[in-house]
Design an enzyme around this catalytic site. Structure first.
Site, mmCIF file in Angstrom:
data_model
loop_
_atom_site.group_PDB
_atom_site.id
_atom_site.type_symbol
_atom_site.label_atom_id
_atom_site.label_comp_id
_atom_site.label_asym_id
_atom_site.label_seq_id
_atom_site.Cartn_x
_atom_site.Cartn_y
_atom_site.Cartn_z
ATOM 1 C CG ASP A 209 -16.383 6.217 -55.626
ATOM 2 O OD1 ASP A 209 -16.679 5.299 -54.831
ATOM 3 O OD2 ASP A 209 -16.433 6.086 -56.866
ATOM 4 C CG HIS A 229 -23.664 -2.522 -60.958
ATOM 5 N ND1 HIS A 229 -23.928 -1.496 -61.839
ATOM 6 C CD2 HIS A 229 -22.347 -2.433 -60.652
ATOM 7 C CE1 HIS A 229 -22.804 -0.815 -62.060
ATOM 8 N NE2 HIS A 229 -21.834 -1.357 -61.348
ATOM 9 C CD GLU A 299 -18.756 -4.628 -59.649
ATOM 10 O OE1 GLU A 299 -19.194 -3.710 -58.942
ATOM 11 O OE2 GLU A 299 -18.579 -4.521 -60.881
HETATM 12 N N1 UDP Z 1 -10.012 3.224 -53.795
HETATM 13 C C1 UDP Z 1 -9.154 4.097 -53.137
HETATM 14 N N2 UDP Z 1 -8.143 4.675 -53.826
HETATM 15 C C2 UDP Z 1 -7.929 4.451 -55.154
HETATM 16 C C3 UDP Z 1 -8.799 3.585 -55.830
HETATM 17 C C4 UDP Z 1 -9.839 3.005 -55.122
HETATM 18 O O1 UDP Z 1 -9.317 4.338 -51.934
HETATM 19 O O2 UDP Z 1 -6.993 5.020 -55.722
HETATM 20 C C5 UDP Z 1 -11.106 2.590 -53.036
HETATM 21 C C6 UDP Z 1 -12.239 3.568 -52.742
HETATM 22 O O3 UDP Z 1 -12.864 3.207 -51.530
HETATM 23 C C7 UDP Z 1 -13.165 3.326 -53.895
HETATM 24 C C8 UDP Z 1 -13.060 1.841 -54.085
HETATM 25 O O4 UDP Z 1 -11.694 1.532 -53.805
HETATM 26 O O5 UDP Z 1 -14.475 3.781 -53.598
HETATM 27 C C9 UDP Z 1 -13.430 1.317 -55.475
HETATM 28 O O6 UDP Z 1 -12.809 2.032 -56.508
HETATM 29 P P1 UDP Z 1 -13.639 3.013 -57.467
HETATM 30 O O7 UDP Z 1 -14.667 3.744 -56.678
HETATM 31 O O8 UDP Z 1 -12.673 3.843 -58.241
HETATM 32 O O9 UDP Z 1 -14.354 1.972 -58.446
HETATM 33 P P2 UDP Z 1 -15.710 2.262 -59.255
HETATM 34 O O10 UDP Z 1 -16.794 2.477 -58.251
HETATM 35 O O11 UDP Z 1 -15.460 3.475 -60.099
HETATM 36 O O12 UDP Z 1 -15.900 1.002 -60.062
HETATM 37 MN MN MN Z 2 -16.822 3.632 -56.512
#
Ligand code: UDP
Ligand code: MN
Length: 350
Positions: A209, A229, A299
């Site tokens: 994302d 971070h 993390e």
């Molecule tokens: N991810 C995914 N499907 C989901 C949730 C997470 O593929 O339903 C993977 C995706 O690569 C994502 C990563 O796990 O970038 C980490 O989750 P997210 O980005 O939601 O965490 P954040 O960055 O918001 O803490």
């Molecule tokens: Mn993410």
């Protein structure tokens, strides 16, 4: 005659003594050299120093007659810290010469693997991720992108430059985003063991994302690489969202922890990332057996791992910013950032 015998005897004794001292001296220094090499070749916590033996991280040989801007030893960035207390570089814009670094690593003919997970609705982020990676991520180098998804048919067609390719693997869907996020360590461990050994030098594991906006290249290479971070780097360590329950294997005690690192981007030499993934996975699973899930899943485990196993290179928040966050003045360039997303809309659970 007895007098002569005595003289010969004492000469022999003296010679033996000198030879003995010499032997001890030579033997000792030899031992020092051997043990030094051993420490260099076997990284802490690693099962084998294979990748280090290949020397990618150590011998920085520049091409002869390369012309570039004279480096200064007295002028440089003063608004940020560019080295950790354990003397690892912290990479900020203005601390490195990309032309020089690229020519050093070009000669090594390195290859880089990237893992990216796009499970469930997160597949929608993949196109932008891949297209911007083509524009900014290790341009001109051998890059293999490993996509893990439950929707292989929806993987977009993205034109990739020569030497770069996409490899898609199917993974099961899940009803919990925590599980998807956490299982990444397991799949990274297996990928390294089964597919990458002997083919890849470095690996980076990135959140899907997100997208690239600026150069991310050879300046980021290192034995073990962590990204600061963007949300906490100006805060006191007591505010870092480490796992604070001692019952978890990701526990970081008050007064401990260097920085708060991102789970959304990390990397390094294959063997190092393998050890990291394996350790985080087994700690995560052992926690799960006892009914504990760390505050920020993998993390949290990554952060407790990096506290003990110090990264050899630290990437500044330029390497994972967040689109919703205004740029701070010390951030001269945003290279990679997390896009704004509607959690309720894209995650399988809240
Ligand atoms: N991810 C995914 N499907 C989901 C949730 C997470 O593929 O339903 C993977 C995706 O690569 C994502 C990563 O796990 O970038 C980490 O989750 P997210 O980005 O939601 O965490 P954040 O960055 O918001 O803490
Ligand atoms: Mn993410």
């Amino acid at each position: 005659m007895p007098f002569l015998n005595c003289k010969i005897l004492s000469t022999i004794l003296m010679l033996t003594l000198i030879l003995g001292v010499l032997y001890c001296y030579i033997f000792q220094s030899y031992r020092v050299v051997v043990s030094f090499e051993k420490t260099e070749e076997t990284p802490v916590g690693s099962s084998s120093g294979k990748s280090l033996v290949r020397g990618h991280d150590f011998n920085l040989v520049a091409p002869n007659h390369l012309q570039y801007k004279q480096p200064s030893i007295i002028h440089g960035r003063t608004d940020v810290v560019t080295v950790t207390p354990w003397l690892a570089p912290v990479v900020w814009e203005g601390t490195f010469n990309p032309v020089l670094l690229d020519s050093i690593y070009k000669q090594k003919n390195i290859s880089i693997a990237v893992t990216v997970f796009a499970v469930g609705k997160y597949i929608m982020f993949l196109k932008n991720f891949l297209e911007t990676a083509e524009q900014h991520f290790f341009v001109g180098f051998k890059v293999h992108v490993y996509v893990f998804t439950d929707r292989p048919k929806e993987v977009p067609e993205v034109k990739m430059a020569a030497g770069r390719k996409l490899i898609v693997s199917s993974v099961p869907s899940s009803n919990r985003w925590q599980e998807i996020s956490a299982r990444r360590m397991e799949l990274i461990q297996i990928l390294i063991e089964e597919k990458l050994q002997n083919y890849t030098d470095y690996i980076f594991c990135l959140d899907v994302d997100s997208k690239f906006h600026g150069r991310w290249g050879t300046e980021s290479l290192g034995r073990l690489v962590a990204v600061i971070h963007p949300g906490y780097y100006r805060d006191d360590r007591s505010k870092f969202p480490y796992e604070r329950r001692p019952a978890s294997r990701a526990y970081v005690a008050p007064g401990e922890g260097d920085f708060y690192y991102c789970g959304g981007a990390f990397g390094g030499l294959l063997q190092e990332v393998h050890m990291l993934a394996k350790t985080c996975r087994s700690n995560f699973e052992a926690d799960a057996r006892e009914g504990i899930e760390a505050a920020w899943q993998e993390e949290s485990h990554l952060n407790s791992y990096m506290w003990v196993n110090k990264p050899s290179k630290v990437l500044s928040p330029e390497y994972l910013w967040q689109d919703f966050k205004a740029r701070n003045p010390e951030v001269h360039i945003i290279r990679f950032s997390g896009v704004v997303k509607n959690y309720a809309e894209i995650r399988p659970n809240v």
